[in-house]
Design a protein around this motif. Structure first.
Motif: not given
Length: 156
Positions: A122-136
């Motif tokens: 529901e609530d997503l926070n992605i930080g400055p050093l994060a790396h996300v590989d996939g559907n969100i």
């Protein structure tokens, strides 16, 4: 003879004036206060409606720890190590050293590390050093400058 002892037939001046009330007052002053569960709930914030079943400590996957499998939690999950598998929790924090390889389902999700796999929250926070590989799949999202995402965004 010390100051606390007395002869059996001698009464102090205070006892003569107050009679048996002096003993009762002394007993009341010595007795510890009684705290009920509802008073504890309002004073320390640990209880929700006086029930201890709502107390939830966070589950932690420490740095250097590798977990393979399925994690299900009604509370908070902090990941500083590596998780390979499916995660379902109310709140998840993937720390800067944390890695997730698999599906992640959560109401509140903070990603500071790496996630490879589909994310549903529901609530997503992605930080400055994060790396996300996939559907969100998300309801609310915040990506800080420097955060990297490769995949498809699906607003729910």
């Amino acid at each position: 003879m010390n100051m606390f002892s007395r002869k059996p037939n001698q009464a102090s001046a205070e006892e003569e004036v107050l009679g048996t009330e002096a003993e009762e007052v002394v007993e009341q002053e010595v007795a510890p206060p009684v705290v009920t569960t509802s008073e504890q709930a309002s004073s320390n914030g640990y209880y929700d409606n006086g029930s201890r079943s709502n107390i939830s400590k966070p589950s932690i996957i420490s740095e250097g720890f590798v977990f393979e499998g399925t994690i299900t939690s009604a509370g908070v999950l902090n990941i500083s190590g590596t998780v390979r598998g499916k995660i379902t929790a109310k709140s998840v924090l993937v720390d800067a050293s944390g890695q997730v390889d698999g599906e992640l389902n959560s109401e509140q999700l903070v990603i500071k590390g790496q996630v490879k796999g589909d994310v549903i929250c529901e609530d997503l926070n992605i930080g400055p050093l994060a790396h996300v590989d996939g559907n969100i799949s998300y309801k609310y999202i915040h990506i800080q400058r420097g955060g990297k995402v490769a995949g498809k965004f699906i607003k729910s």
